[in-house]
Design an enzyme around this catalytic site. Structure first.
Site, short mmCIF file in Angstrom:
data_model
loop_
_atom_site.label_atom_id
_atom_site.label_comp_id
_atom_site.label_asym_id
_atom_site.label_seq_id
_atom_site.Cartn_x
_atom_site.Cartn_y
_atom_site.Cartn_z
N GLU A 150 -4.25 3.13 6.57
CA GLU A 150 -4.22 3.32 4.88
C GLU A 150 -4.74 4.36 3.95
O GLU A 150 -4.23 5.49 3.19
CB GLU A 150 -4.68 1.51 4.90
CG GLU A 150 -4.37 1.25 3.74
CD GLU A 150 -5.24 1.13 2.30
OE1 GLU A 150 -6.11 1.84 1.30
OE2 GLU A 150 -5.82 0.16 2.67
N SER A 176 -10.78 -0.42 3.33
CA SER A 176 -9.37 -0.86 4.70
C SER A 176 -9.31 0.52 4.98
O SER A 176 -8.54 0.88 4.12
CB SER A 176 -8.33 -1.67 4.24
OG SER A 176 -8.55 -2.79 3.71
N ARG A 220 0.29 -1.40 -0.53
CA ARG A 220 0.29 -0.34 -0.03
C ARG A 220 0.91 1.60 0.24
O ARG A 220 0.03 2.42 0.63
CB ARG A 220 -0.99 0.09 1.16
CG ARG A 220 -2.36 -1.15 1.33
CD ARG A 220 -3.19 -0.80 0.41
NE ARG A 220 -4.43 -1.98 0.04
CZ ARG A 220 -3.95 -3.56 -0.10
NH1 ARG A 220 -2.71 -3.77 -0.34
NH2 ARG A 220 -5.40 -3.27 0.10
N1 EPU Z 1 -10.76 -10.85 10.42
C1 EPU Z 1 -11.40 -11.36 11.04
N2 EPU Z 1 -11.83 -9.68 11.97
C2 EPU Z 1 -12.28 -8.88 10.67
C3 EPU Z 1 -11.73 -8.64 9.85
C4 EPU Z 1 -10.74 -9.75 9.47
O1 EPU Z 1 -11.01 -11.52 11.93
O2 EPU Z 1 -13.52 -7.85 11.44
C5 EPU Z 1 -9.85 -11.69 10.18
C6 EPU Z 1 -10.56 -12.95 8.94
O3 EPU Z 1 -11.52 -13.73 9.69
C7 EPU Z 1 -9.54 -13.38 7.78
C8 EPU Z 1 -7.74 -11.83 8.45
O4 EPU Z 1 -8.96 -11.53 9.31
O5 EPU Z 1 -8.35 -14.49 8.91
C9 EPU Z 1 -8.18 -11.31 6.82
O6 EPU Z 1 -9.62 -10.89 6.29
P1 EPU Z 1 -9.46 -10.94 4.80
O7 EPU Z 1 -9.34 -11.92 4.08
O8 EPU Z 1 -11.73 -9.92 4.65
O9 EPU Z 1 -8.90 -9.79 4.41
P2 EPU Z 1 -7.97 -8.30 5.50
O10 EPU Z 1 -6.09 -7.99 5.32
O11 EPU Z 1 -8.61 -7.77 6.71
C10 EPU Z 1 -6.39 -7.18 3.10
C11 EPU Z 1 -7.07 -5.44 2.13
C12 EPU Z 1 -7.88 -5.89 1.53
C13 EPU Z 1 -8.58 -6.65 0.11
C14 EPU Z 1 -8.49 -8.02 1.69
C15 EPU Z 1 -7.98 -9.28 0.13
C16 EPU Z 1 -5.32 -4.42 3.82
C17 EPU Z 1 -5.62 -2.75 4.27
N3 EPU Z 1 -6.45 -4.58 3.17
O12 EPU Z 1 -7.58 -6.96 3.80
O13 EPU Z 1 -7.85 -4.33 1.35
O14 EPU Z 1 -10.10 -6.48 -0.12
O15 EPU Z 1 -6.70 -8.37 2.13
O16 EPU Z 1 -6.93 -9.24 0.04
O17 EPU Z 1 -4.28 -5.10 2.90
C18 EPU Z 1 -8.32 -2.29 0.93
O18 EPU Z 1 -7.23 -1.90 0.68
O19 EPU Z 1 -9.36 -0.99 1.08
C19 EPU Z 1 -9.36 -3.59 0.77
C20 EPU Z 1 -10.28 -3.28 1.37
#
Ligand code: EPU
Length: 334
Positions: free
Chosen positions: A330, A235, A161
């Protein structure tokens, strides 16, 4: 091109925050941009899709909306197709354009809100792919020098990012177009998260870029709020990286902590950390923490930028207090 005074920016930011720009205009070419910059004593705030900013105050100077359009095939060889895209094109429309022609590489990045020009600024990424993986070069206008520069992938210094446009060239360069290198033969990235399960649930037998795109769209729609319905900027925080030592220490107290190994240390799921602090689904007035993805802050209607910002401060403090981790935002704050 028309310079407007006291323009509401509500429709120009996906959080739907109501603030005003002292002066506002859009531009659809480099010449129009140069002319508009002539009116601005200070660097303007340039908006693409407005999908990665939180506006906390009226903008005293000039706000410009980048509306440079066009998708042009500039080169092709046996393996790749090089496509030059105007920075003002909508990102997902570009993804659909590629899918329609069978050009691979952007399918995992389906449905990300925002514009093509904003995508390299923060090296957008999702489901195992980042823009740097398909990036060829971009052209940007240097405000002070009044001249165009070409940036290769190396020049952009892409990180998680991050890019030079968020760092040392912030407020100094305006991205006008981006050239992508797409693949004739797809290389499928289905290992991330729920993609494989989603493809199975969809009954997909023969993998295709269209199927991967659909799977990503289903997953996104199931947990991320649609900014047209509930204001948000995706995010709000980055996933933090911690040392292996810190991770081992946390794992003793929190055995279910979600972490992904990195070349150095581990990346933690910030959404998980925030959820553990009890914020998921929290709402105060119209500012809230999304009920299905705690990493996303939302505006249910009439929240001010300051209310959202204050909530983010409280979340930062509580995560720091409970886990000893300082999250980084972010979203760009103005
Ligand atoms: N999780 C939780 N609780 C929550 C949210 C997530 O426990 O409320 C856990 C999920 O269960 C999972 C892990 O966290 O085990 C990862 O969650 P998720 O796959 O939803 O991805 P993320 O790491 O929360 C990142 C990016 C997103 C992108 C997704 C998929 C960042 C800051 N965010 O989110 O990007 O869509 O991966 O690749 O890196 C964005 O940048 O605006 C964005 C939405």
């Amino acid at each position: 091109m028309k310079l407007v005074e006291n323009k509401s920016l509500t429709a120009f930011n996906t959080f739907g925050i109501s603030v005003f720009a002292h002066f506002f205009s859009s531009f659809s070419s480099k010449d129009e941009l140069e002319e508009l910059l002539g009116f601005a004593p200070a660097p303007p705030l340039v908006l693409g899709g407005g999908s990665n900013i939180l506006l906390t105050r009226d903008i005293d100077g000039l706000v410009l909306k980048n509306e440079i359009r066009g998708i042009e095939l500039v080169h092709e060889d046996e393996e790749h197709i090089y496509v030059k895209v105007g920075a003002g094109e909508v990102w997902h429309s570009f993804v659909l354009y590629c899918l329609g022609r069978g050009w691979a590489g952007v399918e995992n990045l389906s449905l990300i809100p925002g514009s093509v020009g904003a995508a390299p600024m923060q090296n957008i990424g999702a489901y195992g792919v980042e823009i740097k993986d398909i990036f060829h070069e971009l052209e940007a206008y240097a405000i002070d020098e009044k001249k165009m520069y070409t940036f290769t992938c190396n020049d952009c210094e892409f990180g998680y990012r991050e890019s030079v446009f968020k760092g040392r060239y912030k407020d100094r360069m305006i991205i006008l177009n981006v050239t992508f290198r797409l693949n004739r033969q797809p290389v499928f990235h289905t290992a991330y998260g729920d993609i494989r399960q989603e493809l199975e649930a969809m009954g997909v037998k023969d993998l295709s870029i269209q199927a991967v795109s659909q799977a990503v769209i289903h997953i996104r729609q199931s947990k991320l709020p649609d900014p047209k319905v509930i204001g948000n900027a995706g995010s709000f925080f980055k996933n933090p990286t911690v040392s292996s030592g810190k991770f081992e220490e946390l794992k003793v107290s929190y055995p279910t902590i979600v972490a992904y190994p990195r070349p150095v240390g581990l990346k933690l799921a910030a959404g998980w950390l925030i959820e553990q602090c009890g914020w998921k689904g929290f709402r105060r007035g119209d500012a809230g923490c999304h009920a299905k993805q705690a990493l996303v802050l939302v505006n249910y209607g009439h929240a001010t930028g300051k209310e959202i910002y204050d909530l983010s401060e409280e979340i930062l403090s509580s995560v720091n207090e409970k886990f000893g981790i300082l999250l980084e935002r972010e979203v760009n704050i103005f």
